[in-house]
Design an enzyme around this catalytic site. Structure first.
Site, mmCIF file in Angstrom:
data_model
loop_
_atom_site.group_PDB
_atom_site.id
_atom_site.type_symbol
_atom_site.label_atom_id
_atom_site.label_comp_id
_atom_site.label_asym_id
_atom_site.label_seq_id
_atom_site.Cartn_x
_atom_site.Cartn_y
_atom_site.Cartn_z
ATOM 1 N N ASP A 84 0.848 -1.199 0.000
ATOM 2 C CA ASP A 84 0.000 0.000 0.000
ATOM 3 C C ASP A 84 0.888 1.256 0.000
ATOM 4 O O ASP A 84 1.793 1.374 0.829
ATOM 5 C CB ASP A 84 -0.864 -0.048 1.282
ATOM 6 C CG ASP A 84 -1.968 0.991 1.286
ATOM 7 O OD1 ASP A 84 -2.365 1.452 0.197
ATOM 8 O OD2 ASP A 84 -2.437 1.335 2.394
ATOM 9 N N ASN A 228 -10.220 0.775 -0.057
ATOM 10 C CA ASN A 228 -9.228 0.556 1.001
ATOM 11 C C ASN A 228 -9.764 0.976 2.367
ATOM 12 O O ASN A 228 -10.270 2.096 2.528
ATOM 13 C CB ASN A 228 -7.990 1.406 0.726
ATOM 14 C CG ASN A 228 -7.214 0.951 -0.482
ATOM 15 O OD1 ASN A 228 -7.703 0.162 -1.290
ATOM 16 N ND2 ASN A 228 -6.002 1.438 -0.609
HETATM 17 P P1 13P Z 1 -8.546 4.661 5.955
HETATM 18 O O1 13P Z 1 -7.492 4.509 7.014
HETATM 19 O O2 13P Z 1 -9.142 6.012 5.951
HETATM 20 O O3 13P Z 1 -9.545 3.578 6.011
HETATM 21 O O4 13P Z 1 -7.778 4.549 4.557
HETATM 22 C C1 13P Z 1 -7.125 3.365 4.211
HETATM 23 C C2 13P Z 1 -6.368 3.509 2.958
HETATM 24 O O5 13P Z 1 -6.767 4.188 2.040
HETATM 25 C C3 13P Z 1 -5.124 2.735 2.839
HETATM 26 O O6 13P Z 1 -4.474 2.988 1.632
#
Ligand code: 13P
Length: 286
Positions: A84, A228
């Protein structure tokens, strides 16, 4: 076996639902998400930030843990292990470590440099059957920056989509973490323009925590195929753990045993993931 995110997202885009990307932080997180996906017969993407990767003793440790867990728990639904918001170096490390999917986030570079670096990651990743997510625009709250995010330019999205990325994250007013009270909501006009120019490309919605259900549904109808979620699982885990301790349960019998102490938080993550998979429409889509 871990799989690339390509097929699950292509199917999601065609079927008008979204696959949940849930960030993992440790063994409990991973187990809770995998078991929920299996119970609901849903594909799933396990997201690992560079910080979480470091915390879990490196990407090789993460791959070994996830691989073994999928096997030992008898998980048969499609599971992608995904970096990520990776840096260029982080993406290379994850490709080497056996991840099945990587995000190269070049959104803080100018568009030319973002394109050049994304192209290099795509060539290497695709030669190994690994899917690639790219980012255009900025998603608020990244790297501790508090902001509303910068909406992506649809033409730049088209340029990056044409490189052959598997999925594209585009800023549309979404923010990581909790949404502030004065948040103006998602920019569906921008999303519609991006979808029009990028066609079949599965679009990614970051910052899934706290987006109201109706906005999630509208985003999916406009081409979002991956959503996400990170903070919401963390809040659920912390809340359940706090309640357990505040009720003095860790002091009763062997309530301090980590397997008992972490159980309410584990169940809370499972409940959060279930709720999201139902909302995203990925149940029984494995
Ligand atoms: P949140 O922490 O707002 O759920 O976002 C997660 C995200 O986009 C990880 O890339």
């Amino acid at each position: 076996m871990l799989v690339s995110a390509a097929k699950m997202l292509k199917d999601a885009k065609a079927g008008k639902y979204a696959v949940g990307h849930f960030n993992i932080n440790n063994l409990e997180w991973t187990k809770a998400i995998l078991l929920t996906a299996q119970e609901l017969n849903s594909p799933v993407i396990l997201g690992v930030s560079e910080g979480a990767g470091k915390y879990m003793c490196g990407f090789k440790t993460v791959t070994a843990m996830v691989d073994a867990m999928v096997d030992e728990l008898g998980i048969t639904v499609p599971v992608a292990l995904h970096l990520d918001h990776g840096s260029y170096e982080g993406a290379l490390k994850c490709i080497e470590a056996g991840f099945s999917s990587v995000m190269f986030d070049g959104s803080h570079y100018g568009i030319e440099e973002n394109i050049e670096k994304t192209k290099e990651i795509i060539a290497l990743a695709h030669s190994k059957g690994i899917s690639v997510e790219a980012e255009v625009g900025a998603i608020g709250g990244e790297d501790g920056v508090i902001g509303m995010g910068e909406c992506a330019d649809p033409k730049e999205c088209k340029m990056v989509a044409d490189l052959g990325v598997t999925m594209l994250a585009a800023g549309i007013g979404n923010i990581h973490g909790k949404y502030p009270a004065n948040w103006k909501g998602l920019r569906f006009d921008v999303l519609a323009n991006i979808q029009e120019l990028t066609g079949e490309m599965p679009l990614v919605l970051h910052g899934g925590t706290g987006i109201p259900a109706d906005m999630i549904k509208e985003a999916i109808s406009l081409g979002v195929s991956k959503i996400n979620v990170n903070t919401e699982c963390q809040l659920a885990f912390a809340d359940a753990t706090r309640k357990y301790i505040e009720a003095g349960k860790d002091l009763e019998g062997k309530g301090f045993d980590p397997r008992k102490l972490l159980a309410p938080g584990f169940e809370a993550i499972k409940a959060t993931v279930k709720e999201k998979m139902e909302l995203f429409g990925s149940v029984n889509k494995a």
